[in-house]
Design a protein around this motif. Structure first.
Motif, PDB file in Angstrom:
ATOM      1  N   TYR A 139       0.848  -1.203   0.000  1.00  0.00           N
ATOM      2  CA  TYR A 139       0.000   0.000   0.000  1.00  0.00           C
ATOM      3  C   TYR A 139       0.881   1.249   0.000  1.00  0.00           C
ATOM      4  CZ  TYR A 139      -4.831  -1.602   0.910  1.00  0.00           C
ATOM      5  OH  TYR A 139      -6.097  -2.108   0.813  1.00  0.00           O
ATOM      6  N   THR A 140       1.903   1.253   0.853  1.00  0.00           N
ATOM      7  CA  THR A 140       2.784   2.415   0.962  1.00  0.00           C
ATOM      8  C   THR A 140       3.470   2.708  -0.367  1.00  0.00           C
ATOM      9  OG1 THR A 140       3.181   2.015   3.310  1.00  0.00           O
ATOM     10  CG2 THR A 140       4.809   3.357   2.165  1.00  0.00           C
ATOM     11  N   ILE A 141       4.003   1.661  -0.990  1.00  0.00           N
ATOM     12  CA  ILE A 141       4.669   1.838  -2.283  1.00  0.00           C
ATOM     13  C   ILE A 141       3.677   2.396  -3.307  1.00  0.00           C
ATOM     14  CG2 ILE A 141       5.740   0.590  -4.214  1.00  0.00           C
ATOM     15  CD1 ILE A 141       6.947  -1.295  -1.998  1.00  0.00           C
ATOM     16  N   GLY A 142       2.464   1.882  -3.291  1.00  0.00           N
ATOM     17  CA  GLY A 142       1.436   2.387  -4.200  1.00  0.00           C
ATOM     18  C   GLY A 142       1.114   3.846  -3.944  1.00  0.00           C
ATOM     19  N   LEU A 144       3.046   6.112  -2.507  1.00  0.00           N
ATOM     20  CA  LEU A 144       4.191   6.936  -2.889  1.00  0.00           C
ATOM     21  C   LEU A 144       4.324   7.014  -4.405  1.00  0.00           C
ATOM     22  CD1 LEU A 144       6.772   5.822  -0.169  1.00  0.00           C
ATOM     23  CD2 LEU A 144       5.337   7.874  -0.201  1.00  0.00           C
ATOM     24  N   ASN A 145       4.020   5.921  -5.074  1.00  0.00           N
ATOM     25  CA  ASN A 145       4.048   5.900  -6.539  1.00  0.00           C
ATOM     26  C   ASN A 145       3.018   6.874  -7.123  1.00  0.00           C
ATOM     27  OD1 ASN A 145       5.043   4.905  -9.037  1.00  0.00           O
ATOM     28  ND2 ASN A 145       3.262   3.569  -9.205  1.00  0.00           N
ATOM     29  N   LEU A 146       1.880   7.017  -6.441  1.00  0.00           N
ATOM     30  CA  LEU A 146       0.841   7.969  -6.867  1.00  0.00           C
ATOM     31  C   LEU A 146       1.137   9.393  -6.385  1.00  0.00           C
ATOM     32  CD1 LEU A 146      -2.317   5.780  -6.143  1.00  0.00           C
ATOM     33  CD2 LEU A 146      -1.411   6.403  -8.390  1.00  0.00           C
ATOM     34  N   LYS A 147       2.298   9.548  -5.742  1.00  0.00           N
ATOM     35  CA  LYS A 147       2.738  10.844  -5.199  1.00  0.00           C
ATOM     36  C   LYS A 147       1.820  11.372  -4.096  1.00  0.00           C
ATOM     37  CE  LYS A 147       5.278  12.203  -9.362  1.00  0.00           C
ATOM     38  NZ  LYS A 147       5.806  10.913  -9.553  1.00  0.00           N
ATOM     39  N   TRP A 149       2.334  11.576  -0.918  1.00  0.00           N
ATOM     40  CA  TRP A 149       3.492  11.461  -0.036  1.00  0.00           C
ATOM     41  C   TRP A 149       3.128  11.361   1.443  1.00  0.00           C
ATOM     42  CZ3 TRP A 149       7.189  10.222  -3.127  1.00  0.00           C
ATOM     43  CH2 TRP A 149       7.289  10.794  -4.388  1.00  0.00           C
ATOM     44  N   GLY A 152       1.242   8.232   2.415  1.00  0.00           N
ATOM     45  CA  GLY A 152       2.129   7.073   2.278  1.00  0.00           C
ATOM     46  C   GLY A 152       3.112   6.969   3.423  1.00  0.00           C
TER      47      GLY A 152
END
Length: 189
Positions: A139-142, A144-147, A149, A152
């Protein structure tokens, strides 16, 4: 049997809510810092709750091989325990969530036989935290990937405190129990 059914329903409900959270992420975001902190906490509770309810209902620790639960590198575990301040976390738990003597006795009654129960309880607790740790990491990576921040980072912080620290703590418990069992063995030999 009824307890298992109710806990399974609760786990399913939380799994569904976690999925809904993910699907509706754009609509759930808050512009306030407090709202995002709350959202991160709720997501952690939902995901961790899924696995916690399952570990309360079933002997889920058996889904992992025995070798997983062995402490293969005690010096590294002790270093992580110390470096991350898990002892402070343990003291916090004892002063808040686990302050009742009766509550602690359910996990360890102070006897040698109670050590085996405590080991099983620690394996169940670890199972109930290691899996949500990795799910929430995704979830966190997702996020952060969606910005997204801040949300995340907050999910990650709650995940570390709510899942990684308990995993390290349970492993440390089993390490210390291993030392005690070795002492008992040498005394009786």
């Amino acid at each position: 049997m009824m307890k298992k059914i109710l806990l399974s329903i609760a786990a399913s409900f939380l799994a569904y809510q976690s999925f809904i959270f993910l699907v509706n992420l754009d609509q759930l975001r808050f512009d306030s810092i407090g709202g995002n902190i709350f959202l991160a906490w709720v997501l952690n509770m939902f995901v961790t709750g899924v696995f916690a309810f399952l570990s309360f209902a079933f002997p889920v620790e058996r889904t992992f091989p025995d070798d997983y639960f062995k402490i293969h590198n005690p010096p590294r575990l002790k270093k992580m325990y110390s470096l991350l301040g898990v002892e402070i976390f343990r003291q916090f738990l004892l002063k808040t969530l686990w302050r009742g003597r009766e509550q602690r006795k359910r996990y360890f009654d102070g006897t040698r036989e109670g050590l085996e129960n405590f080991i099983i309880q620690s394996k169940q607790a670890e199972w109930g935290h290691i899996l949500p740790f990795f799910v929430l990491l995704i979830y966190t990576i997702g996020l952060l990937n969606l910005k997204i921040w801040f949300l995340g980072i907050m999910v990650l912080i709650f995940n570390i405190l709510g899942n990684l620290y308990p995993v390290i703590l349970q492993r440390y418990h089993r390490y210390r129990i291993g030392i005690l069992k070795a002492k008992f063995k040498t005394k009786t030999s």
